[in-house]
Design an enzyme around this catalytic site. Structure first.
Site, PDB file in Angstrom:
ATOM      1  N   GLU A   1       0.881  -1.288  -0.150  1.00  0.00           N
ATOM      2  CA  GLU A   1       0.298  -0.171  -0.110  1.00  0.00           C
ATOM      3  C   GLU A   1       0.717   1.318   0.003  1.00  0.00           C
ATOM      4  O   GLU A   1       0.596   2.437   0.725  1.00  0.00           O
ATOM      5  CB  GLU A   1      -0.888   0.007   1.071  1.00  0.00           C
ATOM      6  CG  GLU A   1      -1.980  -1.275   0.890  1.00  0.00           C
ATOM      7  CD  GLU A   1      -3.205  -1.232   1.699  1.00  0.00           C
ATOM      8  OE1 GLU A   1      -3.462  -0.186   2.159  1.00  0.00           O
ATOM      9  OE2 GLU A   1      -3.685  -2.332   1.714  1.00  0.00           O
TER      10      GLU A   1
HETATM   11  C1  FAD Z   1       2.699  -9.518   0.035  1.00  0.00           C
HETATM   12  C2  FAD Z   1       2.276  -8.435  -0.971  1.00  0.00           C
HETATM   13  C3  FAD Z   1       0.950  -8.171  -1.240  1.00  0.00           C
HETATM   14  C4  FAD Z   1       0.489  -7.190  -2.058  1.00  0.00           C
HETATM   15  N1  FAD Z   1      -0.958  -7.002  -2.221  1.00  0.00           N
HETATM   16  C5  FAD Z   1      -1.152  -6.027  -3.207  1.00  0.00           C
HETATM   17  C6  FAD Z   1      -2.653  -5.885  -3.592  1.00  0.00           C
HETATM   18  O1  FAD Z   1      -3.503  -6.483  -2.790  1.00  0.00           O
HETATM   19  N2  FAD Z   1      -2.989  -5.159  -4.497  1.00  0.00           N
HETATM   20  C7  FAD Z   1      -2.040  -4.257  -5.036  1.00  0.00           C
HETATM   21  O2  FAD Z   1      -2.582  -3.640  -6.099  1.00  0.00           O
HETATM   22  N3  FAD Z   1      -0.852  -4.614  -4.723  1.00  0.00           N
HETATM   23  C8  FAD Z   1      -0.459  -5.287  -3.892  1.00  0.00           C
HETATM   24  N4  FAD Z   1       0.815  -5.355  -3.686  1.00  0.00           N
HETATM   25  C9  FAD Z   1       1.949  -4.525  -4.232  1.00  0.00           C
HETATM   26  C10 FAD Z   1       2.596  -3.450  -3.604  1.00  0.00           C
HETATM   27  O3  FAD Z   1       1.511  -2.642  -3.286  1.00  0.00           O
HETATM   28  C11 FAD Z   1       3.898  -3.023  -4.263  1.00  0.00           C
HETATM   29  O4  FAD Z   1       4.817  -4.205  -4.116  1.00  0.00           O
HETATM   30  C12 FAD Z   1       4.285  -1.614  -3.919  1.00  0.00           C
HETATM   31  O5  FAD Z   1       3.403  -0.676  -4.212  1.00  0.00           O
HETATM   32  C13 FAD Z   1       5.857  -1.372  -4.544  1.00  0.00           C
HETATM   33  O6  FAD Z   1       5.732  -1.625  -5.848  1.00  0.00           O
HETATM   34  P1  FAD Z   1       6.767  -2.444  -6.399  1.00  0.00           P
HETATM   35  O7  FAD Z   1       6.648  -3.836  -5.709  1.00  0.00           O
HETATM   36  O8  FAD Z   1       6.626  -2.605  -7.912  1.00  0.00           O
HETATM   37  O9  FAD Z   1       8.185  -1.872  -6.254  1.00  0.00           O
HETATM   38  P2  FAD Z   1       8.769  -0.502  -7.116  1.00  0.00           P
HETATM   39  O10 FAD Z   1       7.721   0.460  -7.221  1.00  0.00           O
HETATM   40  O11 FAD Z   1       9.529  -0.964  -8.416  1.00  0.00           O
HETATM   41  O12 FAD Z   1       9.894  -0.001  -5.970  1.00  0.00           O
HETATM   42  C14 FAD Z   1      10.950  -0.389  -6.138  1.00  0.00           C
HETATM   43  C15 FAD Z   1      12.045   0.344  -4.909  1.00  0.00           C
HETATM   44  O13 FAD Z   1      12.024   1.853  -5.345  1.00  0.00           O
HETATM   45  C16 FAD Z   1      11.904   2.728  -4.473  1.00  0.00           C
HETATM   46  N5  FAD Z   1      10.983   3.807  -5.071  1.00  0.00           N
HETATM   47  C17 FAD Z   1      10.234   3.612  -6.424  1.00  0.00           C
HETATM   48  N6  FAD Z   1       9.735   5.086  -6.506  1.00  0.00           N
HETATM   49  C18 FAD Z   1      10.502   5.898  -5.770  1.00  0.00           C
HETATM   50  C19 FAD Z   1      10.480   7.214  -5.683  1.00  0.00           C
HETATM   51  N7  FAD Z   1       9.769   8.107  -6.396  1.00  0.00           N
HETATM   52  N8  FAD Z   1      11.337   7.754  -4.633  1.00  0.00           N
HETATM   53  C20 FAD Z   1      11.995   7.081  -3.762  1.00  0.00           C
HETATM   54  N9  FAD Z   1      11.918   5.609  -3.887  1.00  0.00           N
HETATM   55  C21 FAD Z   1      11.216   5.070  -4.963  1.00  0.00           C
HETATM   56  C22 FAD Z   1      10.682   1.842  -3.773  1.00  0.00           C
HETATM   57  O14 FAD Z   1      10.170   2.350  -2.209  1.00  0.00           O
HETATM   58  C23 FAD Z   1      11.107   0.317  -3.774  1.00  0.00           C
HETATM   59  O15 FAD Z   1      12.086   0.515  -2.493  1.00  0.00           O
HETATM   60  C24 FAD Z   1       1.371  -6.441  -2.839  1.00  0.00           C
HETATM   61  C25 FAD Z   1       2.882  -6.612  -2.572  1.00  0.00           C
HETATM   62  C26 FAD Z   1       3.143  -7.595  -1.728  1.00  0.00           C
HETATM   63  C27 FAD Z   1       4.615  -7.940  -1.584  1.00  0.00           C
END
Ligand code: FAD
Length: 390
Positions: A367
């Protein structure tokens, strides 16, 4: 030692007593074994629904309990202390119901909410995609209006990381109805079983293995016009409004997980003897426990403060981001320290703290990662400074 809770009414006390009783009998006892086996406790959600706990913050008219958010979050905290997969599951379900409850037409609310709130249906919230996580507005799943000359939409795309993916009864979907960035996103209700909907294998996770997380794939999924929630192009706004509340749910989960780790660590430290003394009497350990208790109390106060703003109808998004950020970082630290207090016994499955530490990590990611929470808070500060003419 438990950190005292401040409750607004006698009814909330009764509700929390009921919840603690239910957790003690039906939730906590099976958490370790089910987590180890990766078993999803679907029937626990039916039990919660029948006890009136799946629609706590929603109006009574359609089966909700009309409870203040402040009370709903304390229920989430208790559940997460018993078993995070259940506490977080309830939070995700509540988030998934939000677009119908807040933006649905009277017909949509009457048709969908009774089963959403009554325990018959469990929800999933589909925003993230393989290529768009933090940058959610870049999502690519398309809902093409009037495809093939028919009314309604045809959806193609892949959603990633979806909690309850493959196990839910309905999917709240954000999809693109035009190329116009965040303004081109719309929100839809998609029942499980709709033709063209399929699921990836459950992800193999570090923790919270009882909570299924999977890709949700849309392959030519046909939706009726009534599947649209709110207006076309309003989906991103709906998704962000839902997440403001959802982040408070995650903060409450974090406080619950930390509280469970703290209680285990304190009980252990009062029993375990080394050098002829209880380890709790060594200042090095006692200070760690004192910091844990203080941090947990502060995180709880912060999420309750944000909830009270929401309950008063005031803007609360920035405070919710602060609560999510603080509570989940706190939870990671407290669960890590709890493992330390137990020494070698903290690192094995005989005690719950290693599981709680693995569970804590996910709360810093879901989230909106904690970097994204800092972005939200920083942008609000910049806006305030601009408005003040600085
Ligand atoms: C167990 C689990 C359950 C989940 N459940 C749901 C769900 O029910 N519905 C749903 O829609 N999603 C869900 N998610 C997805 C979750 O919301 C995303 O994993 C999260 O938003 C991060 O996106 P990403 O994994 O693509 O990482 P990325 O966005 O690729 O980020 C990778 C890293 O870069 C950093 N980063 C990215 N942009 C910036 C910035 N502008 N400035 C500084 N740092 C940055 C992030 O903080 C992170 O450390 C779930 C994830 C997990 C692991």
């Amino acid at each position: 030692m438990t950190v005292e809770r401040v409750l607004p009414t006698g009814d909330a006390h009764d509700l929390l007593d009921l919840v603690r009783d239910l957790i003690g009998k039906e939730v906590a006892p099976r958490a370790a074994a089910d987590e180890s086996a990766g078993r999803f406790p679907r029937e626990v959600f039916t039990t919660l629904g029948r006890a009136g706990l799946l629609g706590l913050p929603y109006p009574e008219e359609h089966g909700g309990a009309a409870q203040p958010y402040e009370v709903y979050l304390q229920v989430i905290e208790e559940l997460a202390a018993g078993w995070l997969a259940v506490g977080l599951g309830l939070s995700v379900h509540t988030l998934s119901c939000f677009p119908v409850a807040a933006y649905g037409t009277a017909e949509q609310r009457a048709a969908l909410l009774p089963e959403m709130l009554g325990g018959e249906w469990l929800g999933a919230y589909c925003l993230s995609e393989p290529q768009s996580g933090s940058d959610a507005a870049a999502l690519a799943t398309r809902a093409v209006p009037g495809d093939g000359g028919s009314a309604g939409y045809t959806v193609d795309g892949v959603k990633a990381w979806i909690t309850h993916g493959g196990a839910a009864d309905f999917y709240t979907l954000m999809a693109r109805t035009s190329a116009d960035g965040a303004r081109g996103i719309s929100c839809f209700h998609v029942p499980a079983g709709t033709e063209g909907l399929s699921f990836g294998a459950p992800e193999r996770k570090m923790g919270m293995r009882s909570s299924p997380t999977a890709q949700v794939r849309f392959d030519g999924v046909r939706l009726a016009p009534e599947a649209l929630l709110g207006s076309e192009g309003e989906g991103f706004r709906i998704a962000m409004a839902a997440l403001d509340g959802g982040r408070l749910g995650i903060a409450a989960c974090a406080v619950g997980v930390a509280q469970a780790a703290f209680e285990t660590a304190t009980a252990y430290a009062a029993e375990r003897r080394q050098f002829g003394s209880r380890i709790i009497d060594f200042q090095g350990v006692g200070f760690m426990l004192a910091d844990m208790a203080t941090q947990i109390a502060a995180a709880r106060a912060l999420y309750l403060d944000a909830a009270r703003l929401r309950d008063a109808g005031r803007p609360y998004g920035t405070r919710a981001a602060m609560a999510k950020l603080f509570a989940t970082d706190m939870c990671m630290k407290v669960t890590t320290d709890a493992v330390q207090v137990l020494g070698g016994y903290g690192y094995v499955e005989d005690f719950p703290v290693e599981r709680l530490m693995r569970e804590a990590k996910v709360l810093q990611i879901v989230e909106g990662t904690n970097q994204v929470q800092r972005l939200v808070i920083g942008r609000a500060l910049a806006r305030d400074a601009e408005n003040a003419g600085r």
